[in-house]
Write a protein that holds these residues in place. Structure first.
Motif, short mmCIF file in Angstrom:
data_model
loop_
_atom_site.label_atom_id
_atom_site.label_comp_id
_atom_site.label_asym_id
_atom_site.label_seq_id
_atom_site.Cartn_x
_atom_site.Cartn_y
_atom_site.Cartn_z
N LYS A 72 36.60 -35.51 32.09
CA LYS A 72 37.42 -35.17 33.16
C LYS A 72 37.64 -33.83 33.60
O LYS A 72 37.69 -33.38 34.53
CB LYS A 72 38.78 -36.05 32.89
N ASN A 79 33.39 -29.48 40.46
CA ASN A 79 33.21 -30.71 40.86
C ASN A 79 31.78 -30.84 41.56
O ASN A 79 31.40 -31.95 41.99
CB ASN A 79 34.13 -30.92 41.92
N ASP A 104 27.73 -41.38 34.64
CA ASP A 104 28.06 -41.92 35.99
C ASP A 104 29.03 -43.07 35.66
O ASP A 104 30.00 -43.22 36.40
CB ASP A 104 26.91 -42.28 36.62
N LEU A 107 32.30 -42.05 34.63
CA LEU A 107 33.21 -41.46 35.59
C LEU A 107 33.74 -42.54 36.58
O LEU A 107 34.72 -42.57 37.24
CB LEU A 107 32.39 -40.31 36.62
N GLN A 108 32.81 -43.55 36.62
CA GLN A 108 33.21 -44.70 37.56
C GLN A 108 34.50 -45.43 36.93
O GLN A 108 35.42 -45.82 37.43
CB GLN A 108 32.20 -45.85 37.87
N ASP A 111 37.49 -43.82 37.65
CA ASP A 111 37.80 -43.68 39.14
C ASP A 111 37.71 -42.17 39.83
O ASP A 111 38.35 -41.66 40.51
CB ASP A 111 39.17 -44.29 39.40
N ILE A 112 36.62 -41.65 39.15
CA ILE A 112 36.40 -40.28 39.41
C ILE A 112 34.91 -40.20 40.35
O ILE A 112 34.33 -40.65 39.88
CB ILE A 112 36.30 -39.14 38.00
N THR A 113 35.29 -39.77 41.29
CA THR A 113 34.04 -39.64 42.27
C THR A 113 33.70 -37.91 42.46
O THR A 113 34.72 -37.31 42.50
CB THR A 113 34.26 -40.04 43.77
N ILE A 114 32.24 -37.69 42.60
CA ILE A 114 32.05 -36.31 42.69
C ILE A 114 31.33 -36.14 43.91
O ILE A 114 30.39 -36.66 44.16
CB ILE A 114 30.81 -36.02 41.52
N LYS A 115 32.13 -35.41 44.77
CA LYS A 115 31.84 -35.07 46.04
C LYS A 115 30.83 -33.75 46.14
O LYS A 115 31.37 -32.74 45.67
CB LYS A 115 33.00 -34.86 46.97
N LYS A 116 29.75 -33.90 46.64
CA LYS A 116 28.78 -32.66 46.51
C LYS A 116 29.13 -31.89 47.75
O LYS A 116 29.44 -32.23 48.75
CB LYS A 116 27.21 -33.07 46.56
#
Length: 133
Positions: A72, A79, A104, A107-108, A111-116
């Motif tokens: 995390k 990020n 992946d 992270l799911q 509840d973590i999303t990776i915004k590129k």
């Protein structure tokens, strides 16, 4: 995937016990795989039971709580990192090498999303093409 119903299993075994039908034809008739037919008939011969097996023990997670916290932190620090980069950083920090798909899933799970950031990728690609060229 859900297990096949007891009703279907019973029909398969009853049809087979009546005779005159091969396992391949039985699989085609009930629209199941040959391996399922083999498995259910073997289970019936050995135990007399056709019920699906209940999974008792779950596969343990690849990362413990402390390692998940490190994961995390890695994502919070960078990020824009790809799954492969996160994976490599996690190996450096905790000494555990996991696959990109496992990163992946973890992270799911959290509840973590990776915004590129697209501009970051453009800069990264421009730098790598300058170095190569």
């Amino acid at each position: 995937m859900k297990p096949y119903s007891l009703d279907l299993r019973q029909k398969i075994v009853d049809t087979y016990l009546q005779g005159g039908i091969s396992q391949r034809k039985l699989a085609a008739r009930f629209c199941v795989t040959l391996s399922f037919i083999e498995k259910i008939l073997k289970q019936y011969r050995e135990t007399g039971n056709i019920a699906y097996k209940v999974r008792i023990k779950q596969t343990p997670p690849k990362l413990n709580e402390q390692q998940l916290n490190v994961l995390k932190e890695i994502v919070e620090e960078n990020n824009d990192a790809t799954l492969a980069e996160i994976r490599e950083e996690l190996e450096k920090k905790v000494g555990v090498l996991i696959g990109r798909s496992t990163v992946d899933r973890m992270l799911q799970k959290m509840d973590i999303t990776i915004k590129k950031n697209i501009t970051c990728f453009r800069k990264r690609n421009r730098k790598s093409s300058i170095i190569k060229g």
